[in-house]
Scaffold this active site. Structure first.
Site, short mmCIF file in Angstrom:
data_model
loop_
_atom_site.label_atom_id
_atom_site.label_comp_id
_atom_site.label_asym_id
_atom_site.label_seq_id
_atom_site.Cartn_x
_atom_site.Cartn_y
_atom_site.Cartn_z
N SER A 38 -71.23 -81.96 16.74
CA SER A 38 -71.64 -82.37 18.02
C SER A 38 -71.31 -83.93 18.46
O SER A 38 -70.06 -83.93 18.17
CB SER A 38 -73.07 -82.25 18.17
OG SER A 38 -73.50 -82.15 19.49
N HIS A 61 -75.60 -73.68 19.03
CA HIS A 61 -74.87 -75.00 18.66
C HIS A 61 -75.11 -75.16 17.16
O HIS A 61 -76.28 -75.66 16.99
CB HIS A 61 -75.48 -75.94 19.74
CG HIS A 61 -74.83 -77.31 19.81
ND1 HIS A 61 -73.40 -77.56 19.80
CD2 HIS A 61 -75.27 -78.46 19.44
CE1 HIS A 61 -73.26 -78.89 19.78
NE2 HIS A 61 -74.51 -79.32 19.48
N GLU A 119 -72.30 -71.64 23.84
CA GLU A 119 -72.57 -72.81 23.71
C GLU A 119 -71.82 -73.50 24.68
O GLU A 119 -70.89 -73.05 25.26
CB GLU A 119 -72.36 -73.67 22.55
CG GLU A 119 -71.08 -73.80 22.05
CD GLU A 119 -71.30 -74.85 20.64
OE1 GLU A 119 -71.89 -75.87 20.70
OE2 GLU A 119 -70.52 -74.50 19.70
#
Length: 335
Positions: A183, A307, A277
């Site tokens: 991320s 995610h 996602e």
């Protein structure tokens, strides 16, 4: 959408029912439907984590509330017997070593956690990092980089550069260093590689990016198309956060680098995403652009998962299987 590389056979002989369940989990590949465990986990994560973030205020106080709540959660994270956790000071910054079993001390993996640049840390990621150490057979240095709202992603990049320089000073050959992140930590991984390239520092042997937040302005189509199917990230909240980070920045600012940069010369890279996602399109885009620039790239897309699903490996078999795929990638890359 998955490029196969030289596989690593599973050598475990499953004899008990529990061992057979683990063996089946490890054999999972991208492209299949999500498991029942993954579907249940998606629902729980959506109800709790996504809802909490969605209803938090778009203010510094809102960010600090989530930061404190996840820090409290981190205090309850445990690791199995045989995993060693060792604190490490890095010139005013902090990190921790995670060693599962007897890793190869000539190699190392620098891991940059996710959390939108405003929450998360090594303690919260201990269940992830011990699995990463066990799968890759090397110690993991988990960096506790500085977080918003008191700091900026630029501060986090300075911390990542300091951590990489620390590893070089400890005698690690660049070829034996792997950098990874998920991320926001995936964005930071890419920014670190580009910063090292810019200053002509020897690059690591490989990089792993799990659902990287490549485009802080959140302009890819999947931010709109997967707004409902993403079980963890409220699309509007992430877009607001990205705008705050990019406020008053020039288009050539390093924050935009992963989206616009020349990716040639980067080391072999693994990109992993979920097809449902909001970060799916930008992960695929950067993987395709890196491959077009001559980089050795493996892109994996899993169906219907949350995610950064490897972070939730305790709750879904696909998360456990992802660590085998990371190990396969490093073996195939020769590092």
């Amino acid at each position: 959408m998955t490029t196969r590389i030289r596989p690593v056979p599973i050598r475990t002989v499953a004899t008990t029912p529990a061992e057979r369940r683990v063996a089946r989990a490890l054999a999972l590949e991208p492209g299949g439907p999500p498991s029942l465990q993954a579907r249940v986990a998606n629902r729980i994560i959506r109800t709790s984590m996504k809802t909490a973030w969605h209803y938090s205020p778009d203010t510094e106080a809102g960010l600090l509330w989530i930061q404190k709540a996840t820090a409290l959660l981190g205090r309850f994270q445990t690791v199995p017997r045989g995993v060693a956790i060792t604190p490490q000071e890095l010139d005013g910054r902090t990190a921790e070593w995670v060693r599962a079993g007897a890793p190869d001390e000539d190699k190392v993996l620098l891991y940059l956690h996710g959390g939108g640049y405003f929450f998360g840390g090594p303690r919260l990621y201990r269940p992830f990092n011990w699995r990463l150490s066990a799968a890759t057979g090397r110690p993991v240095l988990a960096l506790d980089y500085r977080l918003a709202p008191r700091h900026t992603p630029a501060d986090a990049l300075d911390d990542a550069l300091a951590a990489y320089d620390f590893l070089l000073s400890r005698g690690y050959a660049p070829r034996n260093i792997v950098v990874g992140g998920d991320s926001a930590g995936g964005h930071l991984t890419l920014a670190l590689l580009l910063a090292l390239k810019s200053r002509e520092t020897a690059l690591p042997g490989a990089a792993i990016c799990l659902s990287p937040w490549v485009d802080l302005l959140c302009e890819s189509d999947s931010h709109r198309l997967n707004k409902s199917s993403d079980a963890l990230i409220p699309a509007g909240k992430l877009a607001w956060l990205g705008r705050e980070f990019c406020r008053d920045k020039e288009e050539n600012d390093p924050l935009f680098s992963p989206r616009r940069a020349d990716l040639s010369g980067l080391p072999p890279m693994l990109f992993v995403a979920s097809g449902t996602e909001i970060l799916r399109d930008e992960t695929l885009d950067v993987a395709e652009r890196a491959r077009a620039a001559g980089v050795q790239v493996l892109y994996q897309e899993w169906d219907g998962l949350v995610h950064v699903f490897p972070v939730f490996a305790d709750f879904m078999p696909e998360g456990k299987a992802a660590f085998r795929h990371m190990a396969e990638f490093l073996l195939g890359a020769g590092v």
